[in-house]
Design a protein around this motif. Structure first.
Motif, mmCIF file in Angstrom:
data_model
loop_
_atom_site.group_PDB
_atom_site.id
_atom_site.type_symbol
_atom_site.label_atom_id
_atom_site.label_comp_id
_atom_site.label_asym_id
_atom_site.label_seq_id
_atom_site.Cartn_x
_atom_site.Cartn_y
_atom_site.Cartn_z
ATOM 1 N N ARG A 59 0.840 -1.202 0.000
ATOM 2 C CA ARG A 59 0.000 0.000 0.000
ATOM 3 C C ARG A 59 0.879 1.258 0.000
ATOM 4 N N ARG A 62 2.500 1.685 -3.400
ATOM 5 C CA ARG A 62 1.600 2.266 -4.384
ATOM 6 C C ARG A 62 1.490 3.784 -4.186
ATOM 7 N N SER A 63 1.340 4.173 -2.955
ATOM 8 C CA SER A 63 1.263 5.607 -2.671
ATOM 9 C C SER A 63 2.565 6.308 -3.053
ATOM 10 N N TRP A 64 3.680 5.626 -2.810
ATOM 11 C CA TRP A 64 4.982 6.206 -3.136
ATOM 12 C C TRP A 64 5.130 6.398 -4.648
ATOM 13 N N THR A 67 3.188 9.338 -5.659
ATOM 14 C CA THR A 67 3.850 10.565 -5.193
ATOM 15 C C THR A 67 4.947 10.977 -6.166
ATOM 16 N N LEU A 131 -7.071 9.293 -8.591
ATOM 17 C CA LEU A 131 -6.240 8.670 -7.553
ATOM 18 C C LEU A 131 -7.064 7.705 -6.691
ATOM 19 N N ARG A 132 -8.307 8.052 -6.509
ATOM 20 C CA ARG A 132 -9.131 7.169 -5.679
ATOM 21 C C ARG A 132 -9.593 5.946 -6.458
ATOM 22 N N LEU A 137 -6.189 4.445 -4.190
ATOM 23 C CA LEU A 137 -5.628 5.003 -2.957
ATOM 24 C C LEU A 137 -6.763 5.423 -2.024
ATOM 25 N N GLU A 141 -4.206 8.520 1.716
ATOM 26 C CA GLU A 141 -3.096 8.365 0.773
ATOM 27 C C GLU A 141 -3.167 9.432 -0.331
ATOM 28 N N VAL A 142 -4.351 9.720 -0.793
ATOM 29 C CA VAL A 142 -4.491 10.793 -1.783
ATOM 30 C C VAL A 142 -4.063 12.125 -1.171
ATOM 31 N N VAL A 145 -0.371 12.222 -1.223
ATOM 32 C CA VAL A 145 0.218 12.393 -2.555
ATOM 33 C C VAL A 145 0.049 13.827 -3.027
#
Lengths: 175, 287
Positions: A59, A62-64, A67, A131-132, A137, A141-142, A145
């Motif tokens: 998770r 993915r966020s990274w 970003t 993003l969602r 995310l 997390e959004v 980012v």
């Protein structure tokens, strides 16, 4: 897979790329990038060359990745010398909500219709929805980012969905 | 939980259902369908990787590492070549710096001693040089090296009686005259020994030519010595600041004749050199 990717495995890289390249490209496209393929490659080169120093679960990974994509977008804007300017929203001037645009979007089918509907949203709303939905995310997390507070992300998401509901209801689109 | 909060939670749940692609409310079915289409479209549209990324995907970072090791080795090789050079330069700097420091210390000590002894200022440079030469000579003698022990060209090539010794004295010499270091001048008629260091001058008529640098020939009646002996010494009675040899009967003897010239023969031939009537001496010559 992430552990193998940290070790530099090409197979793990390929698997991660296949899973995330499409969402990243969709995000870049939603942000108005022109050369989406090259930018996507740049994002993943940065990801794979720096993955050895990454710590976290899938998770977080993915966020990274998103970003990095977001920063790449900002860098592209900076290099181009143009940045999206925040202007007060005037529904009268918003041609995207014109009946013709909505009708054109709704006239499409499948993926094209979905993408055309996204174009009817504002930039920030579209970013949050992509993003969602596409990047999968969470609100937090959004927020991480994009650098916005989670409450603002939630509000943008709600307004975007409300706009789409209104368009779909007005046109009587049904499944 | 207030009714507002309850309504908000319902809205959030409805939105989250759409985002996830499942319709919580019946009127959200079309919207959930759009979200599902978006998700599917994004996953299906995988862009072509660039050449660089394709290589990374095919080989991983291991392939990139192999490509990066070559310049690394080149850098290491370059460093391996540079480091010894730097060490050599450092050693050279130490040697040169130490030599300069030693020379300064020696010169300073000699200057202080000369001043303490009341040497006039005009004669101070010569006195300093003399003292330095004396110190060097003492140091050499302290380790068992005497002037006579040092072979020289002239010592290998004796030139008649009373010939002095010299270092690199190519000068033309008559009867046992002195030699000169870098002294191409003629030195004629000299009976006396002595060698002239840097004595290029023409010395005619002198019976005892010069005394050399570290060529302490016995110089009886050898009156003078010349510092670098540039002049023409008609009678061989030059004067010098640094002709420290013992010079009996020499009217123009050196200002600082510390030694007995007769007791310090340079090459064993200086014992007969006492007949020198005149002698030139060079700088830094010490009897």
């Amino acid at each position: 897979m992430l552990a193998r990717a940290r070790e530099g495995s090409g197979e793990a890289f390929t698997a991660l790329y296949r899973e995330l390249a499409g969402p990243v490209a969709a995000y870049l496209r939603a942000k108005g990038m022109v050369d989406v393929e090259d930018l996507t490659s740049e994002v993943f080169i940065a990801v794979f060359t720096g993955i050895a120093g990454f710590e976290g679960d899938e998770r977080a990974f993915r966020s990274w990745v998103f970003t990095i994509a977001h920063r790449r977008v900002v860098d592209t804007w900076r290099r181009a010398g143009r940045r999206p300017t925040a202007e007060p929203y005037e529904p009268v001037d918003d041609t995207r909500s014109a009946p013709s645009a909505e009708a054109e979007a709704l006239a499409l089918v499948g993926n094209e219709r979905a993408m055309a509907l996204l174009d009817l949203l504002t930039d920030t709303q579209r970013e949050v929805l992509v993003l969602r939905i596409v990047a999968d995310l969470s609100i937090e997390e959004v927020a991480a980012v994009t650098g916005r507070p989670p409450g603002a992300v939630k509000a943008l998401q709600h307004r975007a969905l409300a706009t789409l509901r209104r368009i779909l209801a007005k046109e009587g689109v049904s499944l | 939980m207030s009714p507002f909060d309850d309504d908000l939670s319902v809205t959030d749940a409805r939105d989250e259902g759409v985002i996830a692609g499942r319709a919580v409310a019946s009127q959200d079915a079309a919207l959930a369908q759009v979200a599902a289409e978006l998700r599917a479209a994004a996953r299906a549209d995988v862009p072509e990787p660039s050449a660089e990324l394709a290589a990374l995907l095919a080989h991983g970072t291991a392939g990139a590492t192999v490509a990066l090791e070559a310049p690394d080795r080149a850098v290491e090789a370059a460093l391996a070549e540079v480091v010894p050079l730097r060490r050599r330069r450092r050693v050279l700097r130490y040697v040169v710096g130490g030599s300069v420091a030693a020379a300064l210390a020696l010169g300073g000590t000699a200057a202080a001693a000369a001043v303490r002894d009341g040497v006039p200022v005009s004669e101070l440079p010569g006195a300093i040089g003399e003292r330095i030469a004396g110190a060097v000579s003492d140091a050499l003698e302290s380790v068992g090296v005497r002037h006579g022990d040092v072979p020289t060209r002239q010592a290998d090539d004796p030139q008649g009686p009373g010939a002095g010794t010299t270092d690199q004295a190519p000068g033309r010499q008559g009867e046992g005259p002195g030699a000169s270091d870098e002294a191409p001048g003629q030195q004629q008629g000299g009976d006396g020994p002595g060698v002239s260091d840097q004595a290029p001058g023409h010395q005619s008529g002198g019976e005892g030519p010069g005394v050399s640098d570290q060529a302490p020939g016995h110089q009886d009646e050898g009156p003078g010595a010349s510092d670098q002996a540039p002049g023409r010494d008609g009678s061989g009675a030059g004067s010098s600041d640094q002709a420290p040899g013992h010079q009996d009967g020499a009217p123009d003897s050196s200002d600082q004749p510390p030694g007995d010239g007769g007791s310090q023969r340079s090459d064993g031939q200086g014992t007969d050199a006492g007949t020198a009537q005149s002698a030139g001496a060079s700088s830094a010559a010490r009897g």
